[in-house]
Design a protein around this motif. Structure first.
Motif, PDB file in Angstrom:
ATOM      1  N   VAL A  13       0.838  -1.201   0.000  1.00 35.95           N
ATOM      2  CA  VAL A  13       0.000   0.000   0.000  1.00 35.95           C
ATOM      3  C   VAL A  13       0.879   1.260   0.000  1.00 35.95           C
ATOM      4  N   LEU A  14       1.938   1.205   0.808  1.00 40.17           N
ATOM      5  CA  LEU A  14       2.844   2.361   0.861  1.00 40.17           C
ATOM      6  C   LEU A  14       3.485   2.600  -0.504  1.00 40.17           C
ATOM      7  N   ALA A  15       3.941   1.528  -1.146  1.00 38.10           N
ATOM      8  CA  ALA A  15       4.559   1.663  -2.470  1.00 38.10           C
ATOM      9  C   ALA A  15       3.607   2.370  -3.422  1.00 38.10           C
ATOM     10  N   ALA A  16       2.339   1.949  -3.388  1.00 39.71           N
ATOM     11  CA  ALA A  16       1.356   2.544  -4.294  1.00 39.71           C
ATOM     12  C   ALA A  16       1.223   4.048  -4.034  1.00 39.71           C
ATOM     13  N   PHE A  17       1.103   4.426  -2.765  1.00 37.87           N
ATOM     14  CA  PHE A  17       0.892   5.850  -2.481  1.00 37.87           C
ATOM     15  C   PHE A  17       2.143   6.693  -2.722  1.00 37.87           C
ATOM     16  N   ILE A  18       3.319   6.090  -2.514  1.00 38.63           N
ATOM     17  CA  ILE A  18       4.543   6.818  -2.859  1.00 38.63           C
ATOM     18  C   ILE A  18       4.549   7.075  -4.373  1.00 38.63           C
ATOM     19  N   GLY A  19       4.108   6.083  -5.135  1.00 39.54           N
ATOM     20  CA  GLY A  19       4.023   6.239  -6.588  1.00 39.54           C
ATOM     21  C   GLY A  19       3.095   7.379  -6.972  1.00 39.54           C
ATOM     22  N   LEU A  20       1.964   7.468  -6.269  1.00 38.35           N
ATOM     23  CA  LEU A  20       1.022   8.553  -6.550  1.00 38.35           C
ATOM     24  C   LEU A  20       1.662   9.901  -6.229  1.00 38.35           C
ATOM     25  N   LEU A  21       2.282   9.997  -5.046  1.00 37.85           N
ATOM     26  CA  LEU A  21       2.895  11.265  -4.629  1.00 37.85           C
ATOM     27  C   LEU A  21       3.913  11.731  -5.650  1.00 37.85           C
TER      28      LEU A  21
END
Lengths: 257, 327
Positions: B56-64
């Motif tokens: 989940v963190l990887a996904a949101f870092i990607g979004l940021l």
């Protein structure tokens, strides 16, 4: 009805050296006003201050019933649209995408284009006769096609007043005439102010000319009154003969050898 | 050749991408340094406390990172802009490193000191870059990149200095590499609000970003308050980049690759570009993180290394393409 009224307008980039030095004129409903004058006479500077890109230093600009300073940016953008001399084509945009940008002054923060906006886009595209190009990529258009699309974009703003900075300067004579004919037709819905280099073109199509020199108006009125040997000598320091063409009875000048 | 999407196709593309993202996230849960059968995994802490928060963190870092790139490219009108290349991430890393080295771990207004310091320092970095971009009107894109290179080098030197002076090599070195190894639910909770707010700002400013495609002056004639827009959007981009840095260190090129790629496929209309870039950035990071966990298992390669291995050549390719096109 008066759409635009300029009184004693002073503007420029350096407060000590104004480029426009106190000029006054007005634009009425349905007029197609040509701003003419030699290079450096302040034509573009005048347009930039009318569209809000340049704050005026003195005098007043009244649009409809409003002083320009009392309109916020979006209100101004719904009243005045601007077509610059050269617009950058956007890679990856179709004609419709580009024209749709003209609707931005009508979007709220949390809303996007509605059917009304698409209707306005369709109308603007039809007015400029570029319906066939609607789905085409911007960077594939010819100069004349692109200029028409650029005007359609401004028209989609549904302005009272359409300002154009040398709309014909990059076009061959055929497209120069096409664009001017389209503009002449458009003036039935809204007033038009455009700068021109070509006096003959301007006097053939405009309903009114304003002749500028060094930031001052040296003649204003019907093309027949403005394009005279005396005025042209005053503005450009060249000797010309002025004739009426047989067919159209429009004024045109002929340079003397 | 870019083909314009119809309204319906836009939603299909967004929904399809979201579906693929969820599927890839799900599959990635079952891959890792320790191979466990799916049935055992469901009952283990590894899944719920280690792999799930990490994915989940990887996904949101990607979004940021990808939205930060979209915003910077749009607002600076520079196709090569990206928080990593402009030195904004490096500035953030210095802030975070100072905070760690000082052992300061206080909370201001609900923001813990590490992201707060990262944000502060990335703002300083963005200010420097922004001022440079203002000199003489419009600067060539390459000038901005050079400013970013110099800024990054300067920040790297300060980071090294902090490492030497404090001896906290382990914890700070991780910023230089960029890694998701320290992922936890608390990290995820820190990151999500910034990601959602940032993406929301980007989406609802898409008309301003579109107007800016015509140039600053034309945007003004369309009623856009360019100064305010720039202030808000650069602020949002820095905050997003700083948040990513404070949690996962320096991960480069996501903000460059994603918007570029997506623009080539669907065109530059930000109303579509923003959501599709967000989802693609998430997808890219989940895939990259999965690779980082599995390719040399049981050893883990920091994700920043993988992104630089892929991203740097891509950046060079873009530079070359721009030279050829003479733009």
């Amino acid at each position: 009805m008066t759409v635009l009224k300029i009184e004693n307008l002073v503007c420029g980039y350096d407060p000590k050296k104004p480029i426009i030095k106190g000029i006054s004129f007005s634009v009425k409903d349905g007029q197609f006003v040509g701003i003419v004058g030699p290079n450096g006479s302040g034509k573009t500077t005048l347009l930039r201050s009318l569209v809000g890109l340049l704050k005026h230093q003195d005098g007043s600009i009244i649009i409809g019933n409003h002083h320009i300073g009392n309109l916020d940016r979006r209100e101004l953008a719904r009243r005045i649209a601007f077509v610059p001399q050269l617009m950058e084509p956007i890679e990856g945009f179709t004609v419709e995408d580009l024209v749709l940008l003209g609707r931005i002054p009508y979007f709220d923060r949390f809303t996007f284009e509605t059917d009304d906006d698409y209707e306005a886009v369709r109308w603007a595209i039809e007015e400029l006769k570029v319906g066939k190009l609607r789905e085409r990529q911007i960077d594939e258009l010819s100069g004349g096609e692109f200029q028409r699309v650029a005007i359609a974009r401004a028209l989609a703003q549904e302005p009272r007043l359409l300002l154009l900075d040398e709309p014909t300067s990059h076009l061959d004579i055929r497209f120069q005439v096409t664009i001017c004919k389209l503009l002449r037709k458009l003036r039935s819905h809204r007033s038009i102010v455009a700068t021109f280099h070509d006096l003959n073109l301007a006097s053939r199509f405009c309903t009114k000319l304003v002749l500028l020199k060094d930031g001052e108006v040296i003649a204003e009125g019907h093309p027949d009154e403005v394009v005279t040997p005396q005025n042209i000598w005053k503005a450009y320091r060249i000797k010309v003969q002025v004739k009426k063409t047989d067919k159209t009875q429009k004024t045109r000048y002929v340079m003397l050898p | 050749m870019i083909r314009k999407l119809k309204k319906k196709e836009e939603w299909l593309a967004i929904a399809g991408l979201a579906g693929i993202l969820l599927l890839v996230m799900f599959l990635s849960l079952f891959l890792g340094s320790v191979l466990i059968s799916p049935v055992d995994l469901l009952n283990s802490n590894i899944l719920w406390q280690i792999r799930l928060p990490r994915v989940v963190l990887a996904a949101f870092i990607g979004l940021l990172l990808s939205i930060s790139g979209v915003l910077l490219q749009g607002v600076l009108r520079n196709p090569l802009a990206d928080p990593y290349i402009l030195g904004i991430s490096a500035g953030g890393a210095v802030g975070a490193a100072i905070s760690i080295a000082l052992g300061a771990n206080f909370v201001v207004l609900g923001i813990s000191s590490v992201p707060a310091m990262a944000f502060l320092f990335s703002l300083v970095a963005v200010y420097v870059v922004y001022k440079l971009s203002q000199v003489g009107g419009r600067t060539a894109p390459e000038t901005l990149i050079l400013a970013g290179v110099a800024l990054s080098a300067f920040c790297a030197a300060i980071l090294s200095l902090i490492i030497i002076m404090t001896g906290s090599l382990q914890s700070i070195y991780f910023w230089l590499l960029g890694s998701l190894a320290s992922a936890s639910w608390s990290n995820v909770i820190t990151v999500i609000p910034y990601a959602l707010v940032g993406a929301g700002v980007a989406y609802f400013y898409s008309k301003e970003l579109n107007a800016l495609l015509l140039g600053e002056e034309m945007a003004i004639t369309l009623g856009v308050d360019v100064e305010k827009t720039r202030f808000i959007l650069i602020g949002a981009a820095s905050l997003m980049a700083a948040t990513a840095v404070s949690v996962s260190g320096l991960i480069g090129f996501v903000g460059l690759i994603i918007p570029h790629w997506i623009r080539l496929i669907i065109g530059p209309n930000h109303r579509v570009l923003v959501p599709i870039s967000a989802l693609s950035g998430m997808l890219l990071m989940v895939v990259a993180d999965t690779i980082s966990r599995t390719i040399l298992a049981p050893m883990e390669i920091p994700i920043g290394i993988i992104m630089s291995l892929v991203g740097a050549p891509f950046f060079l390719y873009l530079l070359r393409r721009r030279r050829i096109e003479g733009k």
